[in-house]
Scaffold this active site. Structure first.
Site, PDB file in Angstrom:
ATOM      1  N   HIS A 184      68.771  81.028  31.398  1.00 31.54           N
ATOM      2  CA  HIS A 184      69.057  79.848  30.583  1.00 31.54           C
ATOM      3  C   HIS A 184      69.408  80.249  29.150  1.00 31.54           C
ATOM      4  O   HIS A 184      69.056  79.566  28.186  1.00 31.54           O
ATOM      5  CB  HIS A 184      67.876  78.876  30.590  1.00 31.54           C
ATOM      6  N   ARG A 226      61.972  75.284  21.807  1.00 35.95           N
ATOM      7  CA  ARG A 226      62.891  75.941  20.876  1.00 35.95           C
ATOM      8  C   ARG A 226      62.496  75.490  19.481  1.00 35.95           C
ATOM      9  O   ARG A 226      62.686  74.328  19.113  1.00 35.95           O
ATOM     10  CB  ARG A 226      64.325  75.585  21.217  1.00 35.95           C
ATOM     11  N   LYS A 275      72.082  77.976  39.770  1.00 36.77           N
ATOM     12  CA  LYS A 275      72.018  78.658  38.475  1.00 36.77           C
ATOM     13  C   LYS A 275      70.568  78.751  38.006  1.00 36.77           C
ATOM     14  O   LYS A 275      69.844  77.766  38.017  1.00 36.77           O
ATOM     15  CB  LYS A 275      72.854  77.900  37.444  1.00 36.77           C
ATOM     16  N   THR A 311      71.111  73.592  38.448  1.00 38.37           N
ATOM     17  CA  THR A 311      70.267  74.392  37.563  1.00 38.37           C
ATOM     18  C   THR A 311      68.812  74.236  37.984  1.00 38.37           C
ATOM     19  O   THR A 311      68.304  73.116  38.067  1.00 38.37           O
ATOM     20  CB  THR A 311      70.446  73.957  36.100  1.00 38.37           C
ATOM     21  N   GLN A 353      77.376  70.206  36.540  1.00 37.26           N
ATOM     22  CA  GLN A 353      76.032  70.786  36.574  1.00 37.26           C
ATOM     23  C   GLN A 353      75.000  69.688  36.758  1.00 37.26           C
ATOM     24  O   GLN A 353      75.049  68.652  36.091  1.00 37.26           O
ATOM     25  CB  GLN A 353      75.763  71.550  35.284  1.00 37.26           C
ATOM     26  N   TYR A 395      70.927  74.061  17.718  1.00 36.15           N
ATOM     27  CA  TYR A 395      70.665  73.747  19.125  1.00 36.15           C
ATOM     28  C   TYR A 395      71.380  74.745  20.034  1.00 36.15           C
ATOM     29  O   TYR A 395      70.827  75.219  21.033  1.00 36.15           O
ATOM     30  CB  TYR A 395      71.146  72.329  19.447  1.00 36.15           C
ATOM     31  N   TYR A 429      70.830  68.544  37.101  1.00 34.11           N
ATOM     32  CA  TYR A 429      69.387  68.724  37.049  1.00 34.11           C
ATOM     33  C   TYR A 429      68.758  67.805  38.100  1.00 34.11           C
ATOM     34  O   TYR A 429      69.164  66.642  38.228  1.00 34.11           O
ATOM     35  CB  TYR A 429      68.821  68.344  35.684  1.00 34.11           C
TER      36      TYR A 429
END
Length: 377
Positions: free
Chosen positions: A276, A165, A252, A156, A128, A25, A130
């Protein structure tokens, strides 16, 4: 930790000690990982200019970021699932950062909650954020960060949809770990990790605790999160966040000069040039390649930080040379966390400090404010 000479040593130790799904991860990028590789390759392409016969007997790596004195020009970047690298991992990482005199950023998708970390450490940290579809929840996170005296909010903006991913799909990544035979067998080979996790404060996303109505387990939490990333996210939302957050605001996920100008205009105190970590838009340019133009466009009004690919003090020097105020380091410290908890993170920071100090000496620099493009060939 005494035998760890570089970040790669910590990476190899983490690979041995952390279950495959959680190591992958951290390690993996999106799709073909073209952008992940470019972040490193483009940094390594920048060669440093060796200078000699300069008195460098007294060197200072300290500087300021957003008016805050830091012992070296880095901050620990937000990384989700830190508590799955090492039990209570976010607390350990924050303690190591604060002991070293650099900022730590707690992720929204951390295992330990804002309150868990605030209760366990002595100084303010960054948080941080979202922006999810549930704006009431977003507001509550901001209010919790304020109550915890977080010294900066890191917004972010490059995760409105999720880049795939492949490693996570193959590993069936879940939190807590899914009890599939493959995962159980792999965890059985990591007895130290398993023993620590059994005594951990949490095994799931601390900041989401109690948010999902009728929550019965991780499936409900995962389903809720998967529907919360918001493709409609736009600059009006950033202005709203600016209106409800009175402290320092860092945006960011900026790679484009036009976006950097808008971020500065809407009131960002700093921006992070970031893709990212190569985990979102595969085929995007490396962050170091975009840094000079963004610094030229907004650097006189807004502090500019670099994120992506930083693995050494030499990399920090390269970013400073091209105008960054400092760097966010992610994988470099999370490898340390997986390798040895708080001691591992402290080792990662000290490795970067020593490498930066030596690099300053060998390029004829004695302070951070001297570093500019002259140190590059």
């Amino acid at each position: 930790m005494k035998t760890m000479t570089c970040i790669e040593d910590l990476r190899q130790a983490a690979r041995r000690r952390v279950p495959r799904a959680f190591f992958d991860y951290v390690e993996a990028g999106a799709y073909s990982e073209q952008t992940l590789r470019a972040n490193r390759a483009d940094l390594e392409r920048l060669t440093l200019r060796q200078r000699v016969l300069v008195d460098v007997s007294q060197r200072e790596t300290a500087t300021t970021i957003l008016g805050e004195t830091v012992s070296l020009p880095i901050a620990l970047a937000p990384i989700g699932l830190g508590g799955m690298q090492w039990a209570n991992g976010e607390i350990h990482a924050c303690r190591a950062a604060q002991a070293a005199g650099v900022p730590y950023t707690l992720a929204t998708m951390a295992i330990c909650s804002i309150e868990d970390v605030a209760e366990a450490v002595g100084k303010p940290f960054w948080f941080q954020l979202y922006v999810m579809k549930d704006r009431g929840f977003v507001r509550s996170l901001v209010e919790r960060a304020l109550a915890a005296r977080c010294s900066a909010l890191v917004l972010t903006v490059d995760l409105q949809v999720l880049g795939q991913r492949h490693a996570d799909v193959r590993n069936g990544l879940s939190v807590p770990p899914s009890l599939k035979l493959r995962n159980l067998l792999n965890m059985a080979t990591k007895p130290g990790w398993t023993r620590r996790m059994l005594a951990a404060r949490r095994w799931t996303f601390g900041n989401l605790a109690g948010r999902v109505k009728g929550e019965q387990g991780i499936k409900e939490v995962a389903d809720w999160v998967s529907h919360q990333f918001d493709p409609s996210l736009n600059w009006n939302d950033v202005e709203w966040i600016r209106s409800i957050w009175p402290g320092k605001l860092i945006i960011k996920g900026i790679l484009d000069v036009d976006d950097a100008r808008i971020a500065s205009k809407v009131g960002a105190d700093a921006i992070v040039v970031s893709n990212h970590g190569g985990r979102q838009l595969d085929g995007a340019p490396s962050t170091i390649s975009r840094l000079p133009n963004i610094v030229e466009a907004v650097g006189s009004q807004t502090e500019v930080l670099l994120d992506g690919g930083v693995r050494s003090g030499q990399d920090v020097m390269r970013a400073l040379a091209l105008g960054a105020r400092g760097c966010l380091v992610g994988r470099a410290y999370i490898y340390g966390l997986g390798a040895g908890g708080e001691a591992g993170v402290a080792t990662a920071i000290e490795i970067l400090r020593k490498e930066l100090s030596v690099t300053m000496a060998l390029t004829g620099m004695t302070s951070i404010d001297q570093v500019d493009e002259r140190v590059l060939n």
